[in-house]
Design an enzyme around this catalytic site. Sequence first.
Site, PDB file in Angstrom:
ATOM      1  N   ASP A  30       0.852  -1.187   0.000  1.00  0.00           N
ATOM      2  CA  ASP A  30       0.000   0.000   0.000  1.00  0.00           C
ATOM      3  C   ASP A  30       0.892   1.243   0.000  1.00  0.00           C
ATOM      4  O   ASP A  30       1.879   1.313   0.730  1.00  0.00           O
ATOM      5  CB  ASP A  30      -0.929  -0.008   1.221  1.00  0.00           C
ATOM      6  CG  ASP A  30      -2.072   0.978   1.081  1.00  0.00           C
ATOM      7  OD1 ASP A  30      -3.227   0.542   0.981  1.00  0.00           O
ATOM      8  OD2 ASP A  30      -1.809   2.215   1.061  1.00  0.00           O
ATOM      9  N   ILE A  31       0.518   2.220  -0.805  1.00  0.00           N
ATOM     10  CA  ILE A  31       1.340   3.423  -0.967  1.00  0.00           C
ATOM     11  C   ILE A  31       1.291   4.315   0.276  1.00  0.00           C
ATOM     12  O   ILE A  31       2.202   5.104   0.507  1.00  0.00           O
ATOM     13  CB  ILE A  31       0.887   4.187  -2.243  1.00  0.00           C
ATOM     14  CG1 ILE A  31       2.009   5.014  -2.818  1.00  0.00           C
ATOM     15  CG2 ILE A  31      -0.357   5.016  -1.996  1.00  0.00           C
ATOM     16  CD1 ILE A  31       1.735   5.520  -4.231  1.00  0.00           C
ATOM     17  N   HIS A  99     -10.152  -5.229  -3.246  1.00  0.00           N
ATOM     18  CA  HIS A  99      -8.823  -5.492  -2.684  1.00  0.00           C
ATOM     19  C   HIS A  99      -8.952  -5.939  -1.239  1.00  0.00           C
ATOM     20  O   HIS A  99      -9.835  -5.488  -0.506  1.00  0.00           O
ATOM     21  CB  HIS A  99      -7.907  -4.271  -2.777  1.00  0.00           C
ATOM     22  CG  HIS A  99      -8.513  -2.999  -2.239  1.00  0.00           C
ATOM     23  ND1 HIS A  99      -9.433  -2.260  -2.958  1.00  0.00           N
ATOM     24  CD2 HIS A  99      -8.350  -2.357  -1.064  1.00  0.00           C
ATOM     25  CE1 HIS A  99      -9.792  -1.203  -2.241  1.00  0.00           C
ATOM     26  NE2 HIS A  99      -9.157  -1.242  -1.077  1.00  0.00           N
ATOM     27  N   HIS A 101      -6.881  -5.878   2.235  1.00  0.00           N
ATOM     28  CA  HIS A 101      -5.745  -5.304   2.960  1.00  0.00           C
ATOM     29  C   HIS A 101      -5.166  -6.375   3.882  1.00  0.00           C
ATOM     30  O   HIS A 101      -5.919  -7.113   4.527  1.00  0.00           O
ATOM     31  CB  HIS A 101      -6.186  -4.154   3.868  1.00  0.00           C
ATOM     32  CG  HIS A 101      -6.744  -2.945   3.171  1.00  0.00           C
ATOM     33  ND1 HIS A 101      -6.019  -1.792   2.992  1.00  0.00           N
ATOM     34  CD2 HIS A 101      -7.964  -2.710   2.633  1.00  0.00           C
ATOM     35  CE1 HIS A 101      -6.780  -0.884   2.371  1.00  0.00           C
ATOM     36  NE2 HIS A 101      -7.963  -1.420   2.153  1.00  0.00           N
TER      37      HIS A 101
HETATM   38  P1  AMP Z   1      -9.783   1.358   0.533  1.00  0.00           P
HETATM   39  O1  AMP Z   1     -10.054   2.520   1.421  1.00  0.00           O
HETATM   40  O2  AMP Z   1     -10.082   0.028   1.167  1.00  0.00           O
HETATM   41  O3  AMP Z   1     -10.428   1.516  -0.826  1.00  0.00           O
HETATM   42  O4  AMP Z   1      -8.223   1.342   0.334  1.00  0.00           O
HETATM   43  C1  AMP Z   1      -7.561   1.813  -0.808  1.00  0.00           C
HETATM   44  C2  AMP Z   1      -6.088   1.715  -0.506  1.00  0.00           C
HETATM   45  O5  AMP Z   1      -5.383   1.841  -1.740  1.00  0.00           O
HETATM   46  C3  AMP Z   1      -5.572   2.806   0.427  1.00  0.00           C
HETATM   47  O6  AMP Z   1      -4.998   2.196   1.581  1.00  0.00           O
HETATM   48  C4  AMP Z   1      -4.545   3.539  -0.414  1.00  0.00           C
HETATM   49  O7  AMP Z   1      -3.421   3.961   0.326  1.00  0.00           O
HETATM   50  C5  AMP Z   1      -4.176   2.494  -1.453  1.00  0.00           C
HETATM   51  N1  AMP Z   1      -3.659   3.007  -2.709  1.00  0.00           N
HETATM   52  C6  AMP Z   1      -4.200   3.992  -3.477  1.00  0.00           C
HETATM   53  N2  AMP Z   1      -3.443   4.182  -4.563  1.00  0.00           N
HETATM   54  C7  AMP Z   1      -2.411   3.310  -4.499  1.00  0.00           C
HETATM   55  C8  AMP Z   1      -1.286   3.022  -5.336  1.00  0.00           C
HETATM   56  N3  AMP Z   1      -1.068   3.695  -6.489  1.00  0.00           N
HETATM   57  N4  AMP Z   1      -0.424   2.056  -4.945  1.00  0.00           N
HETATM   58  C9  AMP Z   1      -0.635   1.387  -3.798  1.00  0.00           C
HETATM   59  N5  AMP Z   1      -1.674   1.608  -2.970  1.00  0.00           N
HETATM   60  C10 AMP Z   1      -2.553   2.556  -3.315  1.00  0.00           C
END
Ligand code: AMP
Length: 115
Positions: A30-31, A99, A101
């Site tokens: 995760d970024i 996704h 986590h």
């Molecule tokens: P959610 O709130 O469950 O939709 O989580 C989305 C997750 O995607 C968040 O934890 C973000 O930090 C992560 N995220 C968004 N863009 C990226 C990216 N380009 N690379 C990796 N993680 C990302």
Amino acid sequence: MSDCIFCRIVKGEIPSDKLYEDDDLLAFRDIRPLAPVHLLIIPKRHIATLADCSEQDAPLLGKMLAVVPRLAREAGLAEGFRTIINTGRVGGQEVYHLHVHILGGPQPLPAMLKH
Ligand code: AMP
Ligand code: ZN
């Protein structure tokens, strides 16, 4: 879904810190990590949310969960971890590509939800 950020990661249009890949799945860091280890597992095929899944997606969903222990182990999460799937507006989902986590680190994570 050309404007979906995770589809773009699958296509290699956006870089990611990739940890695992097979025909159906991709896992990457995760970024914006919310714990010392914060990984995401996604299906390569665009599925917006868990709410869009049904019994016919059981093999793919099963695969997503079944790879979690291996990823957690390889990330050093020997003493446990948390898996989360945020779904829709109420679930706090930000990226509308399914996704899982995986969160963990040396210290116990805070309570899942506050009262
Ligand atoms: P959610 O709130 O469950 O939709 O989580 C989305 C997750 O995607 C968040 O934890 C973000 O930090 C992560 N995220 C968004 N863009 C990226 C990216 N380009 N690379 C990796 N993680 C990302
Ligand atoms: Zn997508």
